[in-house]
Motif scaffolding. Structure first.
Motif, PDB file in Angstrom:
ATOM      1  N   GLY A 133       0.808  -1.253   0.057  1.00  0.00           N
ATOM      2  CA  GLY A 133      -0.035  -0.044   0.053  1.00  0.00           C
ATOM      3  C   GLY A 133       0.942   1.184   0.065  1.00  0.00           C
ATOM      4  N   LEU A 134       2.165   1.088  -0.161  1.00  0.00           N
ATOM      5  CA  LEU A 134       2.988   2.342  -0.014  1.00  0.00           C
ATOM      6  C   LEU A 134       2.902   3.307  -0.699  1.00  0.00           C
ATOM      7  CD1 LEU A 134       4.902   2.596   2.474  1.00  0.00           C
ATOM      8  CD2 LEU A 134       6.901   2.123   1.133  1.00  0.00           C
ATOM      9  N   GLU A 135       2.632   3.053  -1.901  1.00  0.00           N
ATOM     10  CA  GLU A 135       2.499   4.253  -2.933  1.00  0.00           C
ATOM     11  C   GLU A 135       1.253   5.082  -2.525  1.00  0.00           C
ATOM     12  OE1 GLU A 135       0.925   3.288  -6.706  1.00  0.00           O
ATOM     13  OE2 GLU A 135       1.345   5.386  -7.494  1.00  0.00           O
ATOM     14  N   MET A 136       0.093   4.410  -2.064  1.00  0.00           N
ATOM     15  CA  MET A 136      -0.810   5.323  -1.558  1.00  0.00           C
ATOM     16  C   MET A 136      -0.663   5.734  -0.402  1.00  0.00           C
ATOM     17  SD  MET A 136      -2.351   5.325  -4.145  1.00  0.00           S
ATOM     18  CE  MET A 136      -3.734   6.486  -3.657  1.00  0.00           C
ATOM     19  N   ILE A 137       0.057   5.124   0.593  1.00  0.00           N
ATOM     20  CA  ILE A 137       0.486   5.813   1.907  1.00  0.00           C
ATOM     21  C   ILE A 137       1.031   7.292   1.585  1.00  0.00           C
ATOM     22  CG2 ILE A 137       1.953   5.626   3.944  1.00  0.00           C
ATOM     23  CD1 ILE A 137       0.025   3.404   4.421  1.00  0.00           C
ATOM     24  N   TYR A 138       2.230   7.132   0.749  1.00  0.00           N
ATOM     25  CA  TYR A 138       2.681   8.355   0.543  1.00  0.00           C
ATOM     26  C   TYR A 138       1.872   9.503  -0.209  1.00  0.00           C
ATOM     27  CZ  TYR A 138       7.302   7.408   2.123  1.00  0.00           C
ATOM     28  OH  TYR A 138       8.510   7.004   2.863  1.00  0.00           O
ATOM     29  N   THR A 139       0.823   8.903  -1.212  1.00  0.00           N
ATOM     30  CA  THR A 139      -0.041   9.805  -1.683  1.00  0.00           C
ATOM     31  C   THR A 139      -1.122  10.481  -0.936  1.00  0.00           C
ATOM     32  OG1 THR A 139       0.465   8.354  -3.857  1.00  0.00           O
ATOM     33  CG2 THR A 139      -1.645  10.077  -3.673  1.00  0.00           C
ATOM     34  N   VAL A 140      -1.744   9.674  -0.091  1.00  0.00           N
ATOM     35  CA  VAL A 140      -2.851  10.556   0.608  1.00  0.00           C
ATOM     36  C   VAL A 140      -2.682  11.122   1.720  1.00  0.00           C
ATOM     37  CG1 VAL A 140      -4.308   8.228   0.003  1.00  0.00           C
ATOM     38  CG2 VAL A 140      -3.075   8.264   2.260  1.00  0.00           C
ATOM     39  N   ALA A 141      -1.479  11.077   2.359  1.00  0.00           N
ATOM     40  CA  ALA A 141      -0.983  11.971   3.384  1.00  0.00           C
ATOM     41  C   ALA A 141      -1.102  13.357   2.971  1.00  0.00           C
ATOM     42  CB  ALA A 141       0.599  11.675   3.895  1.00  0.00           C
ATOM     43  N   GLY A 142      -0.651  13.611   1.807  1.00  0.00           N
ATOM     44  CA  GLY A 142      -0.811  15.110   1.128  1.00  0.00           C
ATOM     45  C   GLY A 142      -2.137  15.387   0.840  1.00  0.00           C
ATOM     46  N   TRP A 143      -3.126  14.430   0.932  1.00  0.00           N
ATOM     47  CA  TRP A 143      -4.636  14.733   0.997  1.00  0.00           C
ATOM     48  C   TRP A 143      -5.172  15.795   1.842  1.00  0.00           C
ATOM     49  CZ3 TRP A 143      -7.754   9.982  -1.436  1.00  0.00           C
ATOM     50  CH2 TRP A 143      -7.113   9.481  -2.416  1.00  0.00           C
ATOM     51  N   ARG A 144      -4.338  15.461   3.176  1.00  0.00           N
ATOM     52  CA  ARG A 144      -4.822  16.177   4.375  1.00  0.00           C
ATOM     53  C   ARG A 144      -6.065  15.773   4.735  1.00  0.00           C
ATOM     54  NH1 ARG A 144      -1.397  20.556   5.423  1.00  0.00           N
ATOM     55  NH2 ARG A 144      -2.194  20.241   7.453  1.00  0.00           N
ATOM     56  N   VAL A 145      -6.235  14.547   4.747  1.00  0.00           N
ATOM     57  CA  VAL A 145      -7.640  14.071   5.180  1.00  0.00           C
ATOM     58  C   VAL A 145      -7.001  13.031   6.297  1.00  0.00           C
ATOM     59  CG1 VAL A 145      -9.163  14.425   3.237  1.00  0.00           C
ATOM     60  CG2 VAL A 145      -7.727  12.159   3.403  1.00  0.00           C
ATOM     61  N   PRO A 146      -7.897  13.098   7.498  1.00  0.00           N
ATOM     62  CA  PRO A 146      -7.403  12.184   8.505  1.00  0.00           C
ATOM     63  C   PRO A 146      -8.036  10.955   8.569  1.00  0.00           C
ATOM     64  CG  PRO A 146      -9.002  13.933   9.428  1.00  0.00           C
ATOM     65  CD  PRO A 146      -9.209  13.844   7.800  1.00  0.00           C
ATOM     66  N   PHE A 147      -7.207   9.899   8.878  1.00  0.00           N
ATOM     67  CA  PHE A 147      -7.898   8.452   9.193  1.00  0.00           C
ATOM     68  C   PHE A 147      -6.825   7.559   9.797  1.00  0.00           C
ATOM     69  CE2 PHE A 147      -5.805   7.448   5.087  1.00  0.00           C
ATOM     70  CZ  PHE A 147      -5.250   6.426   5.273  1.00  0.00           C
ATOM     71  N   LEU A 148      -7.202   6.365  10.330  1.00  0.00           N
ATOM     72  CA  LEU A 148      -6.238   5.671  11.258  1.00  0.00           C
ATOM     73  C   LEU A 148      -5.917   4.474  10.540  1.00  0.00           C
ATOM     74  CD1 LEU A 148      -5.767   6.432  14.735  1.00  0.00           C
ATOM     75  CD2 LEU A 148      -5.869   3.969  14.194  1.00  0.00           C
ATOM     76  N   LEU A 149      -4.710   4.166  10.627  1.00  0.00           N
ATOM     77  CA  LEU A 149      -4.403   2.832  10.243  1.00  0.00           C
ATOM     78  C   LEU A 149      -3.443   2.227  11.367  1.00  0.00           C
ATOM     79  CD1 LEU A 149      -3.302   0.766   7.703  1.00  0.00           C
ATOM     80  CD2 LEU A 149      -1.277   2.168   7.535  1.00  0.00           C
ATOM     81  N   VAL A 150      -3.837   0.959  11.873  1.00  0.00           N
ATOM     82  CA  VAL A 150      -2.972   0.280  12.707  1.00  0.00           C
ATOM     83  C   VAL A 150      -2.225  -0.830  12.039  1.00  0.00           C
ATOM     84  CG1 VAL A 150      -3.190  -1.623  14.536  1.00  0.00           C
ATOM     85  CG2 VAL A 150      -4.738   0.143  14.875  1.00  0.00           C
ATOM     86  N   ASN A 151      -0.894  -0.552  12.248  1.00  0.00           N
ATOM     87  CA  ASN A 151       0.184  -1.485  11.614  1.00  0.00           C
ATOM     88  C   ASN A 151       0.606  -2.517  12.660  1.00  0.00           C
ATOM     89  OD1 ASN A 151       1.791  -2.388   9.297  1.00  0.00           O
ATOM     90  ND2 ASN A 151       3.409  -2.040  10.685  1.00  0.00           N
ATOM     91  N   VAL A 152       0.384  -3.949  12.489  1.00  0.00           N
ATOM     92  CA  VAL A 152       0.793  -4.811  13.285  1.00  0.00           C
ATOM     93  C   VAL A 152       2.145  -5.253  12.687  1.00  0.00           C
ATOM     94  CG1 VAL A 152       0.505  -7.025  14.292  1.00  0.00           C
ATOM     95  CG2 VAL A 152      -1.433  -5.458  13.702  1.00  0.00           C
ATOM     96  N   SER A 153       3.308  -4.744  13.328  1.00  0.00           N
ATOM     97  CA  SER A 153       4.722  -4.862  12.797  1.00  0.00           C
ATOM     98  C   SER A 153       5.068  -6.473  12.461  1.00  0.00           C
ATOM     99  CB  SER A 153       5.729  -4.257  13.754  1.00  0.00           C
ATOM    100  OG  SER A 153       5.993  -3.018  13.101  1.00  0.00           O
ATOM    101  N   ARG A 154       5.633  -6.536  11.499  1.00  0.00           N
ATOM    102  CA  ARG A 154       6.057  -7.928  11.059  1.00  0.00           C
ATOM    103  C   ARG A 154       6.971  -7.796  10.255  1.00  0.00           C
ATOM    104  NH1 ARG A 154       2.321 -12.022   7.209  1.00  0.00           N
ATOM    105  NH2 ARG A 154       4.083 -12.983   6.211  1.00  0.00           N
TER     106      ARG A 154
END
Ligand code: SF4
Ligand code: SF4
Lengths: 411, 309
Positions: free
Chosen positions: A87-108
């Protein structure tokens, strides 16, 4: 308040439920799956309002999450490891949209080789994206942090998506006593999301996240995202204060344990930091003046707080549960940048370990503390160490002998 | 702090055992941490779960390296090094093994100086490893052995964890947990709480500086078939698929194609043969065979028949 035994995944799901998430785009991956299974069950049984949709990949999942957030609803999602990278392409993309949401990452740990157990190399790949990033060390902290992170992300001064990180297995599948916030209190602390102008109206066209074709305007928007993230440092303190007032639990941006009179400090993030805390108690029993500093906030990076806590210590032992190939521990480099050239900067020791969940036994912490004292005496740090023992190599050689059994020339 | 490890195979309720014991401690006023640990394999694969319990908050984390009590639901795991049953076992560790052998025999075999107890044999010829209640039985026994869990707390803990399975299942498991709890009354409190490792006079880790190996050697590759041939995953089985050749209509592909382990070979005359050295006992073939020609039988029973000792 009653306490109950909950896994980290259970705590994350409760966080989403208490935050009254409206929309949960989902895609399963070990060790995160239990979170969306739990939410799906609640939504199915009508115990939680909201809607859960399974997407065909994490790339679409992140896109759906941000797109939904851009219509003004509260969004929760979760992933892990390769899923986060996908999902990383979109992770970098959507941060600049300036809309808030929450993602829980379970590290592995990341491939290759593929593994299931945790380290933080996955979530640190999202470090530079613009997502706020908060790391948890206990199951209680997870449910509390989900609420805190929503409020931080949704603050009109910030408006950035946030990642709340927990370690696979050692939190995700581990049950500990958790005191769940009462729903009314959660509602008081985190009222309904006020999306202001980002409310979607079919009758009122709005182009969000436009392209710019000029370096100055490009720079402006990138700087603004960066500045919003830095602003989150101040806003975080306000929110942590409000949280403490409502629930009586304090979650500072940087946890400092037995640091006041410490000469040597362990520096770690995530669940294994509790092991360092245990080692601090044992070392204190033996008369060694040690402490632990555990940043919860990794983005924004709490540089000021870290300087206040760590300058004038004699040595800091940075234990990185991640590896930047060809460089070393990520936190070591970040902390060096924070403390370099400051008066009273401590000697920094770098240890990389606990990759793929490899244990760090108490003896290794004790040894790190011993080396730190030695380094402080000399005023010089030893070479960075990749934690690995002779016994581990012997076992590895045995496996390799089997794996290469049919190869003609063994080295 | 109490540090307890349960070992068994996927499907035996080992996670449930740790959760029942965890809840029983929690209901007795302890701080608790319980967790399962498994890999990508499921049914039949060696797994373990662990419980920490203390009167003050727990900061230790990760797998338990120095257990005070090790409960083994499936004795066939003990000699498998990868299962790690004996990891960190010292003369201060109590071992509880689900085994028809005597504790004395286990003590002789293991030579660890660790005290051993065995779960009482319930009925001859039963598939002990596949017993559906073995997790509850192990938890009940462990709850008695630690000596600080009241019978009532165990009852509540079993309800906490298993009420979701329905009244019959709950009662069945509760009966077995309590039977084990009662059976070990003589040994109540046998488990000694271990101390934390002290920072004064610790054993220094034997750290080494890894060298870069040649890429050909350092890539995570496995050469050839010898390794999968050599790993006798047949030892994982608690149930055995047995083909009834009267019923098998020689469809020649369903069981053999769907076996996740490639453990069914089809001969030239279309007859399927199970390779029991490698069949893990997942029962996929039993489920998919159209004329229901494959039966699931108890592995322990089948072995006993093969070599009546
Ligand atoms: S499918 Fe049948 S033969 Fe294959 S591993 Fe499973 S039980 Fe054994
Ligand atoms: S699936 Fe059943 S019928 Fe087909 S070959 Fe296998 S045992 Fe015979």
């Amino acid at each position: 308040m009653t306490r109950q035994l909950l896994t980290g995944n259970g705590a994350a799901a409760w966080g989403a439920r208490l935050a009254r998430a409206d929309y949960v785009p989902a895609f399963p991956i070990t060790p995160q799956t239990e979170i969306i299974e739990t939410l799906a069950e609640w939504i199915d049984r009508g115990e939680m309002a909201g809607r859960l949709t399974t997407l065909e990949s994490e790339h679409s999942m992140i896109t759906a999450a941000a797109a939904a957030a851009a219509t003004g609803v509260r969004v929760f999602t979760a992933t892990s490891s390769q899923g986060l990278l996908y999902g990383l392409e979109m992770i970098y993309t959507v941060a600049g949209w300036r809309v808030p949401f929450l993602l829980v990452n379970v590290s592995r740990g990341l491939a290759t080789p593929i593994t299931l157990e945790p380290d933080h190399t996955d979530v640190l790949a999202a470090r530079d994206s613009g997502f706020l990033q908060v790391h948890c060390a206990t199951c209680q902290e997870i449910v509390d942090t989900v609420l805190i992170a929503y409020r931080l992300a949704e603050d009109p001064r910030i408006r950035l998506p946030a990642i709340v990180n927990q370690d696979g297995f050692y939190l995700s599948f581990t049950r500990e006593a958790v005191e769940l916030p009462a729903p009314e209190a959660a509602q008081r602390f985190l009222p309904a999301f006020d999306p202001e102008a980002i409310r979607f109206r079919a009758s009122r066209p709005l182009s969000q996240a436009c392209a710019v074709l000029g370096a100055s305007s490009y720079s402006y928007f990138r700087y603004e995202t960066h500045l919003a993230s830095l602003k989150a440092l101040d806003v975080y303190d306000e929110i942590a204060e409000a949280f403490e007032q409502e629930f009586g639990r304090r979650w500072p941006p940087v946890e400092a344990y037995r640091c006041d009179d410490a000469e040597i400090v362990f520096f770690m993030i995530g669940a294994f930091a509790t092991k360092a805390r245990e080692a601090v108690d044992r070392l204190r029993d033996a008369g060694v003046a040690v402490g632990l500093v555990r940043p919860r906030l990794v983005r924004p990076w709490p540089a000021g707080e870290l300087r206040r806590t760590l300058l004038r210590k004699r040595a800091v032992v940075v234990v990185d549960q991640n590896l930047s190939m060809g460089s070393g521990g990520v936190l070591h480099a970040e902390l060096a940048a924070t403390l370099y050239g400051q008066p009273g900067a401590p000697v920094l020791l770098s240890f990389v370990g606990a990759l793929g969940g490899r244990d760090i036994p108490p003896e290794e912490f004790f040894e790190m503390a011993r080396l730190a004292r030695e380094a402080a005496e000399k005023g010089e740090a030893p070479a960075p160490r990749l934690l690995y023992t002779a016994q581990e190599l012997r076992e590895m050689r045995k496996l390799q002998a089997v794996a290469h059994a049919e190869r003609k020339e063994l080295p | 702090m109490f540090r307890i490890r349960f070992h068994g195979r996927g499907g035996q309720g080992i996670k449930t055992a740790s959760q029942i014991l965890g809840s029983a401690f929690f209901r007795s006023g302890f701080e608790v941490q319980d967790a399962p640990r498994y890999g990508a394999e499921r049914r039949g694969a060696p797994i373990f779960a662990y419980v920490r319990a203390d009167r003050s908050p727990i900061h230790e984390r990760g797998v338990i390296l120095r257990p005070d009590l090790v409960v083994v639901a499936d004795e066939s795991l003990v000699p498998i090094p990868a299962a790690g049953v004996l990891q960190g076992v010292t003369s201060n560790t109590l071992l509880l093994v689900n085994s028809p052998q005597t504790p004395e025999l286990w003590q002789q075999r293991l030579k660890l100086g660790a005290p051993v107890l065995c779960l009482p044999v319930e009925s001859e010829g039963e598939d002990r490893a596949g017993l559906p209640h073995i997790g509850a039985t192990c938890a009940g026994a462990a709850a008695r052995l630690v000596g600080v869990v009241a019978r009532e707390s165990l009852v509540q803990a079993v309800e906490d964890e298993l009420a979701k399975l329905g009244a019959d299942e709950l009662e069945f498991n509760l009966d077995h947990a309590l039977a084990a709890f009662d059976a070990f009354s003589r040994h109540a409190g046998r488990v000694q709480e271990g101390a934390a490792i002290e920072a004064g006079g610790y054993a220094r880790p034997e750290w080494i500086d890894l060298e870069p190996d040649a890429a050909l050697f350092a890539a995570p590759d496995v050469e050839g078939a010898a390794t999968s041939e050599g790993a006798k995953t047949g030892l994982w089985r608690t149930l055995r698929p047995v083909i009834d050749y009267e019923r098998c209509n020689r469809c020649s592909w369903i069981c053999s194609t769907l076996c996740p382990d490639g453990a069914i070979r089809v001969e030239a005359d279309h007859t399927p043969r199970v390779d029991y050295d490698h069949c893990k006992g997942c029962m996929v073939c039993v489920a998919v065979c159209p004329p229901h020609a494959i039966a699931a039988v108890s592995e322990a029973g089948a072995r006993a028949e093969e070599s009546p000792a």
